[in-house]
Design an enzyme around this catalytic site. Structure first.
Site, mmCIF file in Angstrom:
data_model
loop_
_atom_site.group_PDB
_atom_site.id
_atom_site.type_symbol
_atom_site.label_atom_id
_atom_site.label_comp_id
_atom_site.label_asym_id
_atom_site.label_seq_id
_atom_site.Cartn_x
_atom_site.Cartn_y
_atom_site.Cartn_z
ATOM 1 N N GLU A 253 0.823 -1.204 0.000
ATOM 2 C CA GLU A 253 0.000 0.000 0.000
ATOM 3 C C GLU A 253 0.860 1.259 0.000
ATOM 4 O O GLU A 253 0.552 2.243 -0.685
ATOM 5 C CB GLU A 253 -0.921 -0.019 1.225
ATOM 6 C CG GLU A 253 -2.002 1.045 1.203
ATOM 7 C CD GLU A 253 -3.000 0.847 2.326
ATOM 8 O OE1 GLU A 253 -4.100 0.328 2.067
ATOM 9 O OE2 GLU A 253 -2.661 1.194 3.485
ATOM 10 N N GLU B 61 2.247 1.785 -3.401
ATOM 11 C CA GLU B 61 1.181 2.293 -4.272
ATOM 12 C C GLU B 61 0.946 3.782 -4.020
ATOM 13 O O GLU B 61 0.787 4.569 -4.963
ATOM 14 C CB GLU B 61 -0.102 1.505 -4.020
ATOM 15 C CG GLU B 61 -1.245 1.880 -4.938
ATOM 16 C CD GLU B 61 -2.517 1.093 -4.655
ATOM 17 O OE1 GLU B 61 -3.523 1.343 -5.357
ATOM 18 O OE2 GLU B 61 -2.522 0.253 -3.726
ATOM 19 N N CYS C 263 -8.032 -1.846 4.175
ATOM 20 C CA CYS C 263 -7.851 -2.941 5.143
ATOM 21 C C CYS C 263 -9.165 -3.431 5.744
ATOM 22 O O CYS C 263 -9.276 -4.581 6.155
ATOM 23 C CB CYS C 263 -6.948 -2.484 6.293
ATOM 24 S SG CYS C 263 -5.309 -2.001 5.763
ATOM 25 N N SER D 86 -6.915 1.992 -2.242
ATOM 26 C CA SER D 86 -5.768 1.163 -2.584
ATOM 27 C C SER D 86 -6.245 -0.195 -3.076
ATOM 28 O O SER D 86 -7.245 -0.730 -2.588
ATOM 29 C CB SER D 86 -4.881 0.978 -1.354
ATOM 30 O OG SER D 86 -3.954 -0.074 -1.546
ATOM 31 N N LYS E 239 -14.929 -9.867 8.467
ATOM 32 C CA LYS E 239 -13.877 -10.735 7.943
ATOM 33 C C LYS E 239 -14.425 -12.091 7.521
ATOM 34 O O LYS E 239 -13.871 -12.750 6.633
ATOM 35 C CB LYS E 239 -12.779 -10.921 8.998
ATOM 36 C CG LYS E 239 -11.957 -9.669 9.272
ATOM 37 C CD LYS E 239 -11.109 -9.290 8.091
ATOM 38 C CE LYS E 239 -10.233 -8.079 8.374
ATOM 39 N NZ LYS E 239 -9.473 -7.662 7.181
ATOM 40 N N GLU F 295 -15.585 -11.514 4.143
ATOM 41 C CA GLU F 295 -14.433 -11.299 3.265
ATOM 42 C C GLU F 295 -13.831 -12.628 2.822
ATOM 43 O O GLU F 295 -13.427 -12.777 1.661
ATOM 44 C CB GLU F 295 -13.384 -10.446 3.986
ATOM 45 C CG GLU F 295 -12.210 -10.053 3.118
ATOM 46 C CD GLU F 295 -11.182 -9.221 3.856
ATOM 47 O OE1 GLU F 295 -10.654 -8.266 3.255
ATOM 48 O OE2 GLU F 295 -10.891 -9.522 5.036
ATOM 49 N N GLU G 249 -13.213 -13.481 -5.358
ATOM 50 C CA GLU G 249 -11.895 -13.059 -5.846
ATOM 51 C C GLU G 249 -10.763 -13.492 -4.922
ATOM 52 O O GLU G 249 -9.579 -13.370 -5.283
ATOM 53 C CB GLU G 249 -11.854 -11.534 -6.059
ATOM 54 C CG GLU G 249 -12.098 -10.699 -4.827
ATOM 55 C CD GLU G 249 -13.557 -10.318 -4.620
ATOM 56 O OE1 GLU G 249 -13.801 -9.245 -4.041
ATOM 57 O OE2 GLU G 249 -14.446 -11.100 -5.023
ATOM 58 N N CYS H 119 -10.340 -1.130 14.871
ATOM 59 C CA CYS H 119 -10.561 -2.560 15.120
ATOM 60 C C CYS H 119 -10.650 -2.890 16.607
ATOM 61 O O CYS H 119 -11.180 -3.944 16.971
ATOM 62 C CB CYS H 119 -9.435 -3.372 14.498
ATOM 63 S SG CYS H 119 -9.255 -3.126 12.726
#
Length: 591
Positions: free
Chosen positions: A284, A287, A310, A330, A369, A372, A377, A515
């Site tokens: 990141e 980038e 994130c 990102s 999560k 996720e 993908e 978090c």
């Protein structure tokens, strides 16, 4: 500030004008029970209470009882919180709630943490005088959240946090009278709504109507399976919260005990998500440097501000509400998914197993999560990079199931090579941490100089939106923003759409304080001091690390040398980066 004086339970108190009776009583150490009221002072998380009527009190001269949570104090008011009339009214309201509530406390996921259960015990309710029909709804299971609507008590906390705080609006009150519950529009499954699976509805729910999907049985099944190897990664915020489940003070850093517990449970390899947080910064950060360099050279096609990626609830949010801006975040995967991608390729090859023979588990402070993990993908031929995720609460249950005395465990170390990390990685668990970690690395890469100071305290704090400027000598002065709460994120996204956003780089986390207050963390029941203690502990953990910059992690340097070649290179882009999609629902388009 204007103040007023009043009397509560024969004691005089002076409070600021506009204070509710509930808050005034709390200031005096008087606990008025309530189920619908929920606030996190200092983190802007609050609801609009007044529905449950458990907090009623007697106000001398007033004909009816007053709900303490929405009744403001008045000069010379005389309040009785413990009168027989108030106590009987509370018991009656609670008995009516219980008359339409399942009696399955022994199996309920919230048992022992249920505010309804605790209040029934406090008020001494041992039988329900009201008998009659009970509501019956189908249990709804999404990839992250279980909704047992039979247990809904219509406190509407979840509705408030979803609408007012997160600005998502996936759930709300439906029907009237006896059938009234909080549900989705047209009874849809959460996966078919605007829900981003942040899990804050679970955090604020006082009963078992909303809980996370429990994967602990899958963990035990795979650990017992001799045909597979199991590895587990642990997120930064888990280590400053898990101890609360075992009676330890909030903010206790239990990294070593947590590692020992996972090894005793039987995982073959115990790793640290902090390692892949350092990897995330390399990708990141590179980038960000690339986008900034091109922009400063005059390339106006560069998508700025760049935003962090994130937080999976945040990713879900902009895919569903702002897909036209999906090129701004990102492309770097989250640390969980970067770890999974490396585990199922580099590490699986190292230990000589096929990816299908390696079960990859994550311990996260987050319920998003879980969703996720299931994104297409992040799978190869149907096999996910991370097989499943468990929350901090689930890990605590797992430790107890395995009969492990957590507080007496010795300190243990994470396994290599995916267990080495830096202080920059551990602060990912707090709001502003990803930004600070990225700036530590970007500064030194761009200037080729060591940082004059490593702590960017201007990036820290617990305000919902924070701004900072960081001067990188010879390059530029960066305008930065740190945001938590999706309602706050919406404000920034609207600025970007309008072309008025002044920032170069923005960190976004969906949950209050980041978090550390994720949807899968131990319940705090609105105690903001617990969140502050976790926040403080995250930075203590950073300060105690021997290496505090991601690019100086020798294990990260080694994987680029041996496997990935270079940050944002061809191989790392294939494994560690992703794309985003337009997931705006038909319902949104019609609005």
């Amino acid at each position: 500030m204007d103040t007023i004086k009043l009397t509560i339970d024969n004691r005089e108190v002076e409070v600021p004008k506009g204070t509710t009776i509930l808050k005034a009583a709390a200031q005096m150490g008087i606990d008025i029970p309530t189920l619908c009221n929920f606030e996190l002072e200092g983190l802007a998380l609050k609801n609009h209470p007044g529905g449950c009527r458990i907090c009623v009190v007697e106000v001398v001269g007033r004909r009816n009882l007053a709900p303490a949570c929405i009744t403001e104090c008045m000069p010379d008011m005389v309040v009785k919180t413990n009168s027989l009339r108030a106590i009987n009214a509370r018991k009656t309201v609670l008995e009516l709630m219980l008359s339409d509530h399942p009696n399955d406390c022994l199996q309920c996921a919230k048992s022992g943490k249920c505010e309804l259960q605790a209040l029934a015990a406090k008020l001494g309710i041992r039988e329900i005088p009201y008998k009659g029909e009970q509501s019956h709804y189908q249990v709804k299971v999404s990839p992250s959240i279980v909704r047992d609507i039979d247990k809904c008590i219509m406190c509407r906390r979840c509705e408030s946090v979803c609408h007012e705080y997160q600005s998502v609006g996936a759930i709300g009150a439906v029907d009237r009278g006896f059938p009234a519950v909080v549900s989705t529009a047209f009874g849809k499954d959460l996966i078919d709504t605007n829900c981003v699976f942040c899990g804050q509805c679970i955090v604020v729910c006082p009963v078992g109507a909303l809980t996370e999907v429990d994967n602990t049985s899958k963990v035990l099944r795979d650990i017992a399976n001799p045909a597979v190897k199991t590895c587990v990664q642990v997120a930064p915020a888990v280590r400053v919260a898990l101890g609360e489940e075992f009676g330890m003070p909030a903010g206790s850093i239990v990294t070593g005990k947590l590692t020992a517990a996972l090894k005793q449970i039987g995982f073959d390899y115990v790793f640290d998500t902090d390692w892949s947080a350092d990897l995330t910064i390399m990708e990141e950060g590179t980038e960000l440097i690339g986008r900034l360099t091109s922009f400063l050279k005059g390339d106006k096609s560069v998508k700025l501000p760049m935003m962090t990626s994130c937080c999976p609830a945040w990713v879900n949010f902009y895919e569903k509400f702002y897909p036209e801006l999906k090129e701004n975040p990102s492309t770097a995967k989250s640390p969980q998914q970067m770890f999974g991608a490396i585990a199922k390729t580099y590490f699986a090859d190292k230990i000589g197993v096929k990816r299908e023979e390696l079960v990859s588990v994550s311990v996260m402070p987050c319920v998003a999560k879980k969703f996720e993990c299931e994104r297409d993908e992040f799978k190869t031929n149907g096999n996910p990079d991370v097989d499943y995720s468990i929350t901090t609460r689930e890990l605590a249950r797992l430790i107890k199931i395995c009969n492990i005395d957590f507080t007496k465990l010795p300190e243990a170390e994470f396994d290599s090579p995916l267990g080495e990390s830096t202080g920059a990685a551990v602060i990912f668990g707090a709001t502003g941490g990803v930004m600070e970690a990225a700036v530590r690395t970007a500064y030194e890469v761009l200037t080729k100089q060591s940082l004059p100071k490593i702590d960017f305290t201007e990036l820290r704090g617990l305000e919902g939106i924070r701004e900072a400027k960081v001067n990188i000598p010879g390059v530029a002065e960066l305008n930065l923003a740190i945001v938590y709460g999706l309602g706050n994120a919406r404000k920034i996204m609207e600025q970007i759409k309008a072309g008025t956003c002044p920032y170069h780089f923005i960190e976004v986390m969906a949950c209050p304080g980041g978090c550390i207050d994720g949807g899968g963390q131990p319940y705090h029941h609105g105690d903001a001091e617990i969140i502050k203690a976790r926040h403080k502990a995250i930075y203590e953990a950073d300060a105690n690390m021997p290496i505090r910059k991601s690019h100086e992690n020798p294990s990260i340097q080694a994987i680029y040398k041996d496997f990935l070649v270079e940050p944002c290179g061809e191989k790392s882009h294939h494994l560690l980066h992703t794309t985003y999609f337009d997931k705006k629902t038909k319902f949104d388009l019609e609005k």
